[in-house]
Every structure is written in structure tokens, then in C-alpha cells.
Design an enzyme around this catalytic site. Structure first.
Site, PDB file in Angstrom:
ATOM      1  N   LEU A 296       0.823  -1.216   0.000  1.00  0.00           N
ATOM      2  CA  LEU A 296       0.000   0.000   0.000  1.00  0.00           C
ATOM      3  C   LEU A 296       0.854   1.263   0.000  1.00  0.00           C
ATOM      4  O   LEU A 296       0.353   2.372   0.064  1.00  0.00           O
ATOM      5  CB  LEU A 296      -0.936   0.022   1.218  1.00  0.00           C
ATOM      6  CG  LEU A 296      -1.895  -1.161   1.335  1.00  0.00           C
ATOM      7  CD1 LEU A 296      -2.842  -0.956   2.508  1.00  0.00           C
ATOM      8  CD2 LEU A 296      -2.704  -1.335   0.066  1.00  0.00           C
TER       9      LEU A 296
ATOM     10  N   TYR B  58      18.561   5.515   7.823  1.00  0.00           N
ATOM     11  CA  TYR B  58      18.007   4.969   6.584  1.00  0.00           C
ATOM     12  C   TYR B  58      19.136   4.450   5.696  1.00  0.00           C
ATOM     13  O   TYR B  58      19.101   3.316   5.209  1.00  0.00           O
ATOM     14  CB  TYR B  58      17.238   6.077   5.879  1.00  0.00           C
ATOM     15  CG  TYR B  58      16.601   5.713   4.562  1.00  0.00           C
ATOM     16  CD1 TYR B  58      15.546   4.811   4.487  1.00  0.00           C
ATOM     17  CD2 TYR B  58      17.024   6.320   3.372  1.00  0.00           C
ATOM     18  CE1 TYR B  58      14.934   4.518   3.277  1.00  0.00           C
ATOM     19  CE2 TYR B  58      16.410   6.034   2.160  1.00  0.00           C
ATOM     20  CZ  TYR B  58      15.368   5.129   2.120  1.00  0.00           C
ATOM     21  OH  TYR B  58      14.774   4.844   0.919  1.00  0.00           O
TER      22      TYR B  58
ATOM     23  N   LYS C  70      20.175   0.745   4.338  1.00  0.00           N
ATOM     24  CA  LYS C  70      20.216   0.459   2.899  1.00  0.00           C
ATOM     25  C   LYS C  70      21.550  -0.189   2.498  1.00  0.00           C
ATOM     26  O   LYS C  70      21.577  -1.138   1.721  1.00  0.00           O
ATOM     27  CB  LYS C  70      19.953   1.735   2.084  1.00  0.00           C
ATOM     28  CG  LYS C  70      18.506   2.197   2.141  1.00  0.00           C
ATOM     29  CD  LYS C  70      17.568   1.162   1.549  1.00  0.00           C
ATOM     30  CE  LYS C  70      16.119   1.517   1.693  1.00  0.00           C
ATOM     31  NZ  LYS C  70      15.201   0.428   1.294  1.00  0.00           N
TER      32      LYS C  70
HETATM   33  C1  AKB Z   1      13.538   9.168   0.589  1.00  0.00           C
HETATM   34  O1  AKB Z   1      13.600  10.391   0.324  1.00  0.00           O
HETATM   35  O2  AKB Z   1      13.704   8.679   1.692  1.00  0.00           O
HETATM   36  C2  AKB Z   1      13.294   8.219  -0.562  1.00  0.00           C
HETATM   37  C3  AKB Z   1      14.597   7.767  -1.126  1.00  0.00           C
HETATM   38  C4  AKB Z   1      15.334   8.620  -2.053  1.00  0.00           C
HETATM   39  O3  AKB Z   1      15.020   6.695  -0.823  1.00  0.00           O
HETATM   40  N1  AKB Z   1      12.474   8.834  -1.537  1.00  0.00           N
END
Ligand code: AKB
Length: 315
Positions: free
Chosen positions: A10, A142, A146
């Protein structure tokens, strides 16, 4: 890809990916899942839709077995800005969710896709022509998840033979489902505000360039990479891909070509500024082109015309 389980269906990508996969592989061969039901999201009415928390390993395995899928597209993850607000939650969801997905893929011999991001790079990365293989060292939670994810997917391929594949997505722009908590969200919101108010207050500073891509190109890239000849893939899990690269003034100028009255001012968010400035300006995408013929159909102006038309029609 014959029967495909999707987590995070979603979300911004999942909502459009499901529609495209239904068209290509048939609805009966698509199994969208998400942790919640979202009022008004068509994907919830899909005949195979299931609620799935990717941290619940038993439930994850059960839904994959029940539908006898052969492919797992793992989208469930927190984006950069929200991950910076809740770093430990982001670690749990982005890492444990991914490991669970990889374990399901390993146990059931599924082909596996998960996205990495431009967020996998950091301030020491070369900013222009960012090479496919280069220093990464991100400074956000983040980004850390990744990079670890890219390495884990490589590991599951070399150690266990799982057919893992992935791309580093840039900011994705779409008129269908809004993004949730990313640094590049401004490049979506600007179109909504242009249509609604004729103006926009930008939270990313002038001059900060980032790679971006229109959603139809992003969806096509997932399908093309998953269908690509495995023997040609050298990089597998983290192909740089992009459709365009711009800074806020350039997207505003593109909108002004269609709406000359459009105005933009700035109210910069310091967290987003820090994140955006740590990411590349413009990546080198030659490995994706060479290994699986990646191409993007939309440049900035073509995307702007389509976004404004589609959002106007949605009013
Ligand atoms: C974010 O801004 O976190 C995402 C990405 C670029 O991974 N859109």
C-alpha cells in the site's frame, strides 16, 4: 516471475506496482500484503490481499506458502526522514523485515527484489557521476540500513544462491499515492500545491540537486530487472538508476512552463537539508544500462506535463 508476493503493497511504489503486475501476470498471480488497510486504496480490494507484518516470520512464511509464490518483492520499509525521527524502529523494520524476507526466499527458493536508495550514499561519496561502486558511508539510519541491505542481498546470493536483485532508487514522483516520510517528498508535494494553491513553500534549500524518477519508469525498472538474464548481471543488488536530476529552482521552472503564475518560496527543514546534502547530485547509471538495458522514458518537463494533467483531472 510467475506468482508474486509483495510486502508494503500500500506504499508509494507498491500501490502502482500491484496494478502493473496484475496487468502483466494476471490478478490471480499477484499477492499484495501490507501491515494495514488504507481506506480508499484499491489494492485492499485485491482478491489475494492479506495483512502481513514483515516482523512476524511465521505469518510471512505462511502467506508465501499458502499462495505458492515464486517471487518476493519486498517493499516494506521506513523512508529517510521518518527513519531519522525513529532510528531504532527503522533499524527493526528495515533490517529484521529484510532478513525475514530473505529467509523466506531462501527456504522457498524464491526470486527476490528489494529496493536500495540514493540514501545508501553519504557525504564522502563523489557527488557528480557517482560511480556504481564507490565509497558509501551514509550518515543517516536509513542509509545505514540500505547499505547493510545491499550487502545482505549480495550475501544471500553468493552464500545461499538466492536470486536477489535490486536498484538504488532516486526520489520517486507519482500522482497516485503520496510518499510517506522521505527527503525527496518535496518533488511530489510541489505538484499537489501547484494545482491546489498555485504556490509552494519548499523545505529543501535552493541549489541542492538530487536524482529523481517518474513512477512509471520506476515500476518498469523493477519488472525489467526481475526479467533480465541472470547471467548478464554483475551487480545484482544495487544498480544506480535515475531519470533526471534537479534542484528546487529547476522543478519550479518546469512547472512555470505550464503554469506561468506559479510561485515558490523557501522554509528549509534542517534535518532534510542535512540528509539531502549528504546524497549524490547525479549518479552514473551506466551499469544498469549495460547489464539489463535500463532506460527512463520521462525527463523533467515530460513528467511535469503529465503530473499536472493527472492531478488536475483528480481535482
Ligand atoms: C527518501 O527520500 O527517503 C526516498 C529515497 C530517495 O530513498 N524517496
Amino acid at each position: 516471475m510467475k506468482k508474486i508476493l509483495i510486502t508494503g503493497a500500500l506504499g508509494q511504489i507498491g500501490s502502482e506496482l500491484v496494478v502493473k503486475l496484475n496487468e502483466i501476470y494476471g490478478k490471480e498471480n499477484v499477492v499484495p500484503t501490507d501491515i494495514r488497510v488504507v481506506e480508499g486504496n484499491e489494492v485492499c480490494n485485491h482478491p489475494n490481499f492479506a495483512i502481513l507484518d514483515v516482523l512476524d516470520m511465521d505469518a510471512f512464511m505462511a502467506v508465501a506458502k499458502k499462495h505458492e509464490v515464486d517471487t518476493l518483492i519486498h517493499m516494506a520499509a521506513l523512508l529517510s526522514a521518518v527513519a531519522e525521527e525513529k532510528p531504532l524502529v527503522a533499524w527493526d523494520i528495515n533490517m529484521q523485515g529484510l532478513i525475514n524476507g530473505l529467509e523466506v526466499a531462501r527456504a522457498l527458493e524464491l526470486q527476490f527484489f528489494t529496493p536500495s536508495s540514493i540514501g545508501a550514499f553519504g557525504p564522502d561519496t563523489p557527488k557528480v557521476g557517482t560511480p556504481q561502486d564507490t565509497i558509501q558511508r551514509p550518515t543517516t539510519m536509513y542509509g545505514i540500513t540500505k547499505v547493510a541491505g545491499e550487502l545482505l542481498c549480495d550475501y544471500y546470493h553468493t552464500r545461499f544462491g538466492v536470486d536477489t536483485r535490486g536498484v538504488r532508487f532516486p526520489g520517486l514522483i507519482s500522482y497516485v499515492t503520496p510518499p510517506g516520510g522521505g527527503t525527496t517528498d518535496y518533488a511530489v508535494q510541489i505538484y499537489y500545491d501547484a494545482i491546489k494553491y498555485g504556490k509552494y513553500v519548499c523545505n529543501i534549500p535552493q541549489g541542492v540537486k538530487m536524482d529523481m524518477m517518474y513512477m512509471p519508469d520506476a515500476i518498469q525498472a523493477i519488472i525489467d530487472l526481475m526479467e533480465a538474464d541472470a547471467s548478464k548481471l554483475v551487480h545484482r543488488n544495487a544498480f544506480n538508476i535515475s531519470g533526471m536530476s534537479f534542484e528546487p529552482e529547476e522543478i519550479a521552472a518546469s512547472i512555470r512552463k505550464v503554469m506561468p503564475e506559479f510561485e515558490m518560496t523557501y522554509d528549509v527543514n534542517p534535518t532534510l537539508e542535512r540528509i539531502a546534502k549528504s546524497w549524490p547530485d547525479e549518479m552514473d547509471i551506466s551499469a544498469a544500462k549495460e547489464e539489463w538495458n535500463f532506460k527512463a522514458e520521462y525527463d523533467l518537463d515530460k513528467m511535469t506535463v503529465d503530473m499536472l494533467e493527472k492531478l488536475e483531472a483528480k481535482k
